[in-house]
Design a protein around this motif. Structure first.
Motif, PDB file in Angstrom:
ATOM      1  N   GLU A  32      -1.006 -11.453 -38.199  1.00  0.00           N
ATOM      2  CA  GLU A  32      -1.994 -10.688 -38.989  1.00  0.00           C
ATOM      3  C   GLU A  32      -3.113 -10.170 -38.084  1.00  0.00           C
ATOM      4  N   VAL A  33      -2.722  -9.584 -36.950  1.00  0.00           N
ATOM      5  CA  VAL A  33      -3.695  -9.146 -35.954  1.00  0.00           C
ATOM      6  C   VAL A  33      -4.611  -8.044 -36.480  1.00  0.00           C
ATOM      7  N   ALA A  34      -4.139  -7.245 -37.428  1.00  0.00           N
ATOM      8  CA  ALA A  34      -4.959  -6.153 -37.960  1.00  0.00           C
ATOM      9  C   ALA A  34      -6.068  -6.657 -38.889  1.00  0.00           C
ATOM     10  N   GLU A  35      -6.035  -7.946 -39.237  1.00  0.00           N
ATOM     11  CA  GLU A  35      -7.091  -8.537 -40.065  1.00  0.00           C
ATOM     12  C   GLU A  35      -8.249  -9.035 -39.204  1.00  0.00           C
ATOM     13  N   MET A  36      -8.139  -8.888 -37.902  1.00  0.00           N
ATOM     14  CA  MET A  36      -9.153  -9.368 -36.968  1.00  0.00           C
ATOM     15  C   MET A  36     -10.442  -8.546 -37.094  1.00  0.00           C
ATOM     16  N   PRO A  37     -11.612  -9.185 -37.109  1.00  0.00           N
ATOM     17  CA  PRO A  37     -12.876  -8.438 -37.153  1.00  0.00           C
ATOM     18  C   PRO A  37     -12.989  -7.475 -35.974  1.00  0.00           C
ATOM     19  N   LEU A  38     -13.702  -6.375 -36.157  1.00  0.00           N
ATOM     20  CA  LEU A  38     -13.788  -5.332 -35.140  1.00  0.00           C
ATOM     21  C   LEU A  38     -14.360  -5.843 -33.821  1.00  0.00           C
ATOM     22  N   GLN A  39     -15.377  -6.719 -33.877  1.00  0.00           N
ATOM     23  CA  GLN A  39     -15.963  -7.242 -32.646  1.00  0.00           C
ATOM     24  C   GLN A  39     -14.937  -8.045 -31.849  1.00  0.00           C
ATOM     25  N   THR A  40     -14.139  -8.814 -32.563  1.00  0.00           N
ATOM     26  CA  THR A  40     -13.101  -9.605 -31.886  1.00  0.00           C
ATOM     27  C   THR A  40     -12.000  -8.694 -31.349  1.00  0.00           C
ATOM     28  N   GLN A  41     -11.752  -7.576 -32.045  1.00  0.00           N
ATOM     29  CA  GLN A  41     -10.768  -6.603 -31.552  1.00  0.00           C
ATOM     30  C   GLN A  41     -11.182  -6.073 -30.182  1.00  0.00           C
ATOM     31  N   ILE A  42     -12.499  -5.858 -29.984  1.00  0.00           N
ATOM     32  CA  ILE A  42     -12.995  -5.391 -28.684  1.00  0.00           C
ATOM     33  C   ILE A  42     -12.718  -6.433 -27.607  1.00  0.00           C
ATOM     34  N   GLN A  43     -12.955  -7.704 -27.951  1.00  0.00           N
ATOM     35  CA  GLN A  43     -12.708  -8.785 -26.987  1.00  0.00           C
ATOM     36  C   GLN A  43     -11.221  -8.886 -26.644  1.00  0.00           C
ATOM     37  N   LEU A  44     -10.367  -8.712 -27.660  1.00  0.00           N
ATOM     38  CA  LEU A  44      -8.924  -8.766 -27.428  1.00  0.00           C
ATOM     39  C   LEU A  44      -8.477  -7.592 -26.555  1.00  0.00           C
TER      40      LEU A  44
END
Length: 441
Positions: A236-248
Motif C-alpha cells: 500500500e505504498v500509495a497510502e504513504m504521506p507525502l512527506q514520507t514519499q519525499i524521504q522514500l
C-alpha cells in the motif's frame, strides 16, 4: 609413443558421456572419467564387479541393456532409464548399448555409454509445476505471463511495482520475486504503509533517535537499515504521506536517508518491491502520489489480474484450497460437486482470491468428513446465485423491463448480443426475461 590400449583409454576418457565396458560375464573391465563422476565410484572400486551392481540401472531389474542388444541384434540408442549412484541418489539417464566384437567378429563383451539428464528433467518438472509458482496458483495465460516475468527479472535488483486489486495476492508475488532473486538469502522485510500515521511510518522505515518524539525513549534503527543488503516490501505504498514519499524518493535515488530527529546521513543498499491497489492515475491527478516517486517505483511494473478476469484459475484454486483446509481441519474432502463449482464460476469475486479462499474454508468446515462440497455448504452470498429470480433482482437491481426490452429490440432479439451488452450469461438472461415476462414476438 603411447601403446594402443593407452591411446584408446585416453580417447574414451575425453568423451563427454560416461562409458562402461564389460566382458562376456558382464563384469566391468573399463570405466571412463565421466562415468566415475556420474556414479561417484573410483575406477578401482568397479573393475571386476558385475555391471548391474555398479550401474544399478532400473533396466537391469528387468533385462540387461547388453542382453537386449544380444537378443534383438540391434544396438540400443538414446534409451531413457534411471541409475542410482554410490550414495543412492537417483539420476535419470539416456543410454546407448552395443556388443563389442573382436577381429574375428565374435562377441567379447559389451559397451554402455550414458549421459546424466537430471537437469533436463528438472526443467521439465519446473514447466509442469509452473501452475503452482512459489505457492501462487495460476493456469491462466495472464498468470503464466506474470510467472515468466518474475523469472526474467530474477537476476535484476531493479525496483518493482506490483499493481492489483485487494485480495489478488500481491504479497505472494513479492515473496516469489524475493525467492527467485539474487538477494533470496538476504534480509526481507515487509511494511504496510497504510497502517502508520506520518511520524510513526517515517520512524518505522528510517528509524529514530532518542527524544525525536514523545515515545522515542531510545535510538531505534528503521526497516531500511535492518534490510541493508536485502529487500524491503512496501505494501500500500500509495497510502504513504507525502512527506514520507519525499524521504522514500531520496532512498531510491541516492541510497541515503536520515533517522527521525537526526542529521547524520546513512547509506543503505536495499532493493524495493512496492505494491498498491489504488487507481494510480487518479492518485497522481489528485496529488496523493508524487509523480517523481511513481516513476522511480514503476521501473518494472507487474499487474495482477482480478479473479473475475481469469476464471479458468478458479477450479485449480478451489482444489488447492480444499486440500489446504482439509489438512488443517483434519478432514477428507475429496472434491466439490459440479453444481457448486458452477456457482463459484458465475460469482464475480469482488474480494478476489482472498475471498475465494475464505469461501472454501467455510465450505470445508461445514462439509461432513468424506463428503463432497455441495451448494448447501457454501455461504449464503454464493448460494443465492442458485435462486433463479432472486439472482436477477440482486444483480440487475438497476435494470428494468423497459431497458432489457430496448436492448432486445436494438439487437433484434439476439439474446447472445443482449447478454454480452449486459455482461451476463444467456441462462441468466433467460431467467431475467422470465421474471419480466418478456416473450419474443
Amino acid at each position: 609413443m603411447p601403446t594402443e590400449n593407452k591411446l584408446n583409454e585416453e580417447i574414451l576418457n575425453s568423451i563427454a558421456e560416461g562409458v562402461i565396458t564389460v566382458d562376456k560375464t558382464f563384469k566391468v573391465n573399463f570405466i571412463n572419467r565421466v562415468a566415475e563422476e556420474i556414479m561417484g565410484y573410483k575406477k578401482d572400486e568397479v573393475i571386476g564387479q558385475f555391471c548391474k551392481y555398479i550401474l544399478k540401472c532400473d533396466l537391469c531389474q528387468t533385462k540387461c541393456p547388453i542382453g537386449i542388444v544380444l537378443e534383438s541384434g540391434t544396438n540400443l540408442y538414446d534409451y531413457s532409464s534411471v541409475i542410482y549412484d554410490k550414495n543412492g541418489n537417483r539420476k535419470p539417464i539416456k543410454l546407448n548399448a552395443a556388443i563389442l566384437k573382436n577381429s574375428d567378429n565374435k562377441p567379447v563383451g559389451g559397451v554402455i555409454s550414458f549421459r546424466d539428464v537430471s537437469e533436463l528433467e528438472n526443467i521439465k518438472q519446473g514447466a509442469n509445476l509452473i501452475s503452482n509458482f512459489f505457492g501462487i496458483i495460476g493456469h491462466s495465460k495472464a498468470m503464466q505471463e506474470v510467472f515468466k516475468l518474475i523469472m526474467e527479472i530474477s537476476e535484476s535488483d531493479a525496483t518493482v511495482l506490483i499493481l492489483g486489486e485487494s485480495g489478488t495476492g500481491k504479497e505472494l508475488i513479492a515473496d516469489a520475486i524475493q525467492a527467485t532473486s539474487n538477494r533470496k538469502n538476504k534480509p526481507f522485510l515487509k511494511v504496510n504503509c497504510s497502517v502508520f500515521p506520518q511520524n510513526l511510518l517515517a520512524s518505522e522505515l528510517f528509524g529514530h533517535v532518542k527524544g525525536a518524539f514523545t515515545d522515542a525513549v531510545k535510538d531505534r534503527p528503521g526497516r531500511f537499515e535492518l534490510a541493508n543488503g536485502g529487500t524491503i516490501f512496501l505494501d500500500e505504498v500509495a497510502e504513504m504521506p507525502l512527506q514520507t514519499q519525499i524521504q522514500l524518493l531520496r532512498v531510491l535515488q541516492e541510497g541515503t536517508f536520515e533517522r527521525v530527529g537526526e542529521s547524520i546521513t546513512r547509506k543503505v543498499d536495499v532493493r524495493v518491491i512496492a505494491a498498491t491497489n489504488i487507481d494510480i492515475q487518479k492518485a497522481l491527478k489528485e496529488g496523493k502520489l508524487r509523480e517523481d516517486l511513481y516513476y522511480r517505483l514503476n521501473v518494472i511494473p507487474i499487474s495482477i489480474p482480478p479473479l473475475r478476469d481469469r476464471k479458468e484459475d478458479i477450479p485449480h484454486l478451489v482444489k488447492h484450497f480444499i486440500e489446504t483446509y482439509s489438512k488443517l481441519y483434519r478432514k477428507t474432502i475429496p472434491d466439490i460437486s459440479d453444481s457448486a463449482l458452477e456457482l463459484l464460476m458465475k460469482y464475480s469475486w469482488p474480494g478476489n482470491v482472498r475471498e475465494l479462499e475464505n469461501v472454501i474454508e467455510y465450505a470445508v468446515v461445514r462439509t461432513k468428513n468424506d463428503n463432497m462440497i455441495e451448494i448447501s455448504n457454501l455461504p449464503s452470498s454464493i448460494k443465492d446465485l442458485s435462486n433463479g429470480p432472486l439472482l436477477s433482482k440482486k444483480i440487475f437491481r438497476n435494470e428494468n423491463a423497459a431497458t432489457v426490452l430496448s436492448l432486445l429490440e436494438k439487437y433484434k432479439w439476439n439474446k447472445t448480443r443482449v447478454a454480452k451488452e449486459l455482461g451476463i450469461g444467456r441462462t441468466t438472461l433467460w431467467r431475467m426475461l422470465k421474471q419480466f415476462d418478456l416473450v419474443e414476438k
